[in-house]
Write an enzyme that holds these catalytic residues in place. Structure first.
Site, PDB file in Angstrom:
ATOM      1  CG  ASN A 155      -1.856   1.135   1.298  1.00 18.60           C
ATOM      2  OD1 ASN A 155      -1.777   2.065   0.502  1.00 18.60           O
ATOM      3  ND2 ASN A 155      -2.768   1.095   2.260  1.00 18.60           N
TER       4      ASN A 155
ATOM      5  CE  LYS B  50      -0.704   2.348   6.539  1.00 13.21           C
ATOM      6  NZ  LYS B  50      -2.090   2.598   6.336  1.00 13.21           N
TER       7      LYS B  50
ATOM      8  NE  ARG C 238      -5.963   1.934  -0.416  1.00 10.33           N
ATOM      9  CZ  ARG C 238      -6.008   3.112   0.148  1.00 10.33           C
ATOM     10  NH1 ARG C 238      -4.932   3.641   0.654  1.00 10.33           N
ATOM     11  NH2 ARG C 238      -7.134   3.758   0.219  1.00 10.33           N
TER      12      ARG C 238
ATOM     13  CG  HIS D 149     -13.244   3.511   2.769  1.00  9.95           C
ATOM     14  ND1 HIS D 149     -13.997   4.441   3.441  1.00  9.95           N
ATOM     15  CD2 HIS D 149     -11.965   3.711   3.133  1.00  9.95           C
ATOM     16  CE1 HIS D 149     -13.197   5.195   4.181  1.00  9.95           C
ATOM     17  NE2 HIS D 149     -11.952   4.770   4.012  1.00  9.95           N
TER      18      HIS D 149
ATOM     19  NE  ARG E  10     -10.294  12.431   3.928  1.00  8.91           N
ATOM     20  CZ  ARG E  10     -10.275  11.140   3.622  1.00  8.91           C
ATOM     21  NH1 ARG E  10     -11.167  10.647   2.808  1.00  8.91           N
ATOM     22  NH2 ARG E  10      -9.368  10.350   4.142  1.00  8.91           N
TER      23      ARG E  10
ATOM     24  CG  PHE F  99     -13.816  10.083  16.235  1.00  6.76           C
ATOM     25  CD1 PHE F  99     -13.175  10.494  15.075  1.00  6.76           C
ATOM     26  CD2 PHE F  99     -15.156  10.387  16.385  1.00  6.76           C
ATOM     27  CE1 PHE F  99     -13.853  11.191  14.085  1.00  6.76           C
ATOM     28  CE2 PHE F  99     -15.853  11.080  15.412  1.00  6.76           C
ATOM     29  CZ  PHE F  99     -15.207  11.479  14.253  1.00  6.76           C
TER      30      PHE F  99
ATOM     31  CG  ASN G 188     -11.481  -0.028  18.505  1.00  8.60           C
ATOM     32  OD1 ASN G 188     -11.361  -1.129  19.032  1.00  8.60           O
ATOM     33  ND2 ASN G 188     -10.749   0.351  17.472  1.00  8.60           N
TER      34      ASN G 188
ATOM     35  CD  GLU H 128      -8.970  -1.068   3.933  1.00  9.01           C
ATOM     36  OE1 GLU H 128      -8.495  -0.720   5.037  1.00  9.01           O
ATOM     37  OE2 GLU H 128      -9.280  -0.257   3.053  1.00  9.01           O
TER      38      GLU H 128
HETATM   39  P1  ADP Z   1      -7.627   4.890   8.905  1.00 11.02           P
HETATM   40  O1  ADP Z   1      -8.834   5.436   8.231  1.00 11.02           O
HETATM   41  O2  ADP Z   1      -6.456   5.826   8.873  1.00 11.02           O
HETATM   42  O3  ADP Z   1      -7.301   3.443   8.565  1.00 11.02           O
HETATM   43  P2  ADP Z   1      -8.526   3.791  11.446  1.00 11.02           P
HETATM   44  O4  ADP Z   1      -9.522   2.884  10.805  1.00 11.02           O
HETATM   45  O5  ADP Z   1      -7.362   3.197  12.138  1.00 11.02           O
HETATM   46  O6  ADP Z   1      -8.009   4.908  10.460  1.00 11.02           O
HETATM   47  O7  ADP Z   1      -9.341   4.696  12.495  1.00 11.02           O
HETATM   48  C1  ADP Z   1      -8.735   5.712  13.220  1.00 11.02           C
HETATM   49  C2  ADP Z   1      -9.792   6.372  14.105  1.00 11.02           C
HETATM   50  O8  ADP Z   1     -10.329   5.378  14.994  1.00 11.02           O
HETATM   51  C3  ADP Z   1      -9.230   7.499  14.973  1.00 11.02           C
HETATM   52  O9  ADP Z   1     -10.096   8.621  14.951  1.00 11.02           O
HETATM   53  C4  ADP Z   1      -9.244   6.872  16.351  1.00 11.02           C
HETATM   54  O10 ADP Z   1      -9.424   7.834  17.348  1.00 11.02           O
HETATM   55  C5  ADP Z   1     -10.456   5.984  16.271  1.00 11.02           C
HETATM   56  N1  ADP Z   1     -10.444   5.003  17.367  1.00 11.02           N
HETATM   57  C6  ADP Z   1      -9.571   4.000  17.603  1.00 11.02           C
HETATM   58  N2  ADP Z   1      -9.859   3.377  18.770  1.00 11.02           N
HETATM   59  C7  ADP Z   1     -10.944   4.027  19.289  1.00 11.02           C
HETATM   60  C8  ADP Z   1     -11.736   3.869  20.476  1.00 11.02           C
HETATM   61  N3  ADP Z   1     -11.453   2.927  21.374  1.00 11.02           N
HETATM   62  N4  ADP Z   1     -12.765   4.717  20.657  1.00 11.02           N
HETATM   63  C9  ADP Z   1     -13.062   5.671  19.766  1.00 11.02           C
HETATM   64  N5  ADP Z   1     -12.356   5.874  18.630  1.00 11.02           N
HETATM   65  C10 ADP Z   1     -11.322   5.068  18.395  1.00 11.02           C
END
Ligand code: ADP
Length: 397
Positions: A7, A14, A91, A180, A241, A283, A334, A383
């Protein structure tokens, strides 16, 4: 059979080497700051400690050279010979209208990808750098491009057309493409397995919620609509965004002295959850601030969840029903808080969460109440594995 998944971003790369017999990751890592001071490669063989190699990386070729050296290393390597890599899967962000599926890479494919660089100037040139570097290093190994857009190529015209003069579509390829796709496809397949039903008999809404977020309506295994658009800027509130806004805002802000370049940067990098909250694009930080009573953080979470459940509602209408809603991505996997807020507003269509399953259980699972009309699943996306599976499927194209 072993597949190397790549990627490539503009200054990062990656990678994962996956054994397709077991679908297990043998080694993975990340090359960072390619072409910038302080570049490094991390290499993590399965079950062993991560190794950090600090070395100058002029380009993606330098990075891949180090990665391959580590994969072959006597002590920390996971293969004995380079011929053990049977295929490479890339990717690739934008496949335009041409690529409706993954494709084995040849000169024609590369030419097309160059054309589509115009549609994805931040991503496709970087993906191409990874492809070219790999071709130089391992010219005999088949390579496959797996597109973020391909899964959405099944959208009907009334979903992908924008209501602007039709010539912008025919002359400049302006339409909704969606992104996505690899993640939406992967979790939809997993959801069907968990439900014990064929994917082509299901109506599924997948919510990939991460730094970038999108929702996808999947009817009988095919994407029929998704919230990202011509670019990944459209749709939901995201980390930085804006998602959908009234396009006239651009002209209005422009009249206040912001250049179009500045506006582009604001909408991509300074908006979304970061823009509303002023706290962070992450988040976890926003949830922490909301818990302490920060009103803008509370508003951000409300707006984020609102953008998701209103999209889910409209996609249920697009499919005339829904069997299963899937949450994936960093937030989707999460954040029980956000899943709860989103689903609370979908009770009208039979969505009801089991509190304990949502908050306390871990891993891939259903979080709806027993006998819930609409199933709700949390599924970790993968992915890289989807890319590796597609690569195997297409190496003999
Ligand atoms: P990407 O789109 O870069 O692949 P990810 O799928 O890893 O990103 O998602 C990153 C987001 O997930 C961040 O905003 C992070 O804060 C949020 N995140 C990860 N763990 C938690 C959690 N336990 N609670 C809330 N948000 C979470």
């Amino acid at each position: 059979m072993k597949v190397l998944v790549i990627n490539a971003g503009s200054s990062s790369l990656k990678y994962q080497l996956i054994d397709m017999e077991t679908e297990e990751v043998l080694a993975k890592g990340l090359a960072e700051r390619i072409g910038i001071d302080g570049s490094q490669v991390t290499y993590q063989p399965e079950g062993k400690d991560k190794i950090v190699i600090k070395e100058e990386l002029k380009d993606h070729g330098d990075a891949l050279n180090i990665i391959i050296k580590e994969l072959l290393d006597e002590e920390v390597g996971v293969i004995d010979d380079i011929t053990e890599i049977d295929a490479v899967g890339h990717r690739t962000v934008h496949g335009g209208e041409e690529f409706k599926d993954s494709v084995k890479i040849d000169g024609d494919v590369i030419e097309k990808l160059e054309e589509y660089s115009e549609l994805a100037p931040l991503h496709n040139p970087a993906n191409l750098m990874g492809i070219r570097a790999m071709q130089e290093l391992l010219p005999e190994v088949p390579e496959v491009a797996v597109f973020d857009t391909a899964f959405h190529s099944t959208m009907p015209d009334y979903a992908f057309i924008y209501s602007i003069p039709y010539e912008f579509y025919t002359d400049y390829s302006v339409r909704k493409y969606g992104f996505h796709g690899t993640s939406h496809k992967y979790v939809a397949i997993e959801a069907a397995k968990m439900l014990g039903k064929p994917l082509d008999e299901l109506k599924i809404i997948t919510c990939h919620l991460g730094n970038g977020s999108s929702v996808c309506a999947i009817k009988n295994g095919k994407s029929i609509d998704t919230s990202m658009g011509f670019t990944p800027l459209a749709g939901l509130v995201m980390g930085t965004r804006s998602g959908d806004i009234d396009p006239s805002i651009l002209f209005y802000i422009n009249s206040k002295g912001y250049s179009m370049d500045q506006i582009n940067k604001i909408l991509n990098n300074e908006s979304g959850a970061l823009g509303i909250s002023g706290v962070s694009s992450d988040f976890r930080d926003i949830e922490a601030a909301a818990n302490e009573g920060n009103q803008r953080a509370i508003l951000t979470l409300r707006k984020f969840c609102y953008s998701i459940y209103t999209t889910i509602g409209s996609y249920a209408a697009a499919m005339d029903g829904v069997d299963c809603i899937v949450f994936t991505g960093g937030i989707g996997e999460n954040s029980a808080l956000d899943r709860g807020q989103i689903c609370k507003n979908l009770s009208f269509m039979g969505v009801e969460l089991d509190h304990d399953a949502n908050w306390f259980e871990k891993g891939n699972r259903f979080i709806n109440v027993p006998d819930g009309k609409v199933k709700v699943a949390v599924i970790a996306t993968n992915e890289e594995l989807m890319i590796a599976r597609d690569t195997i499927e297409h190496i003999n194209d």
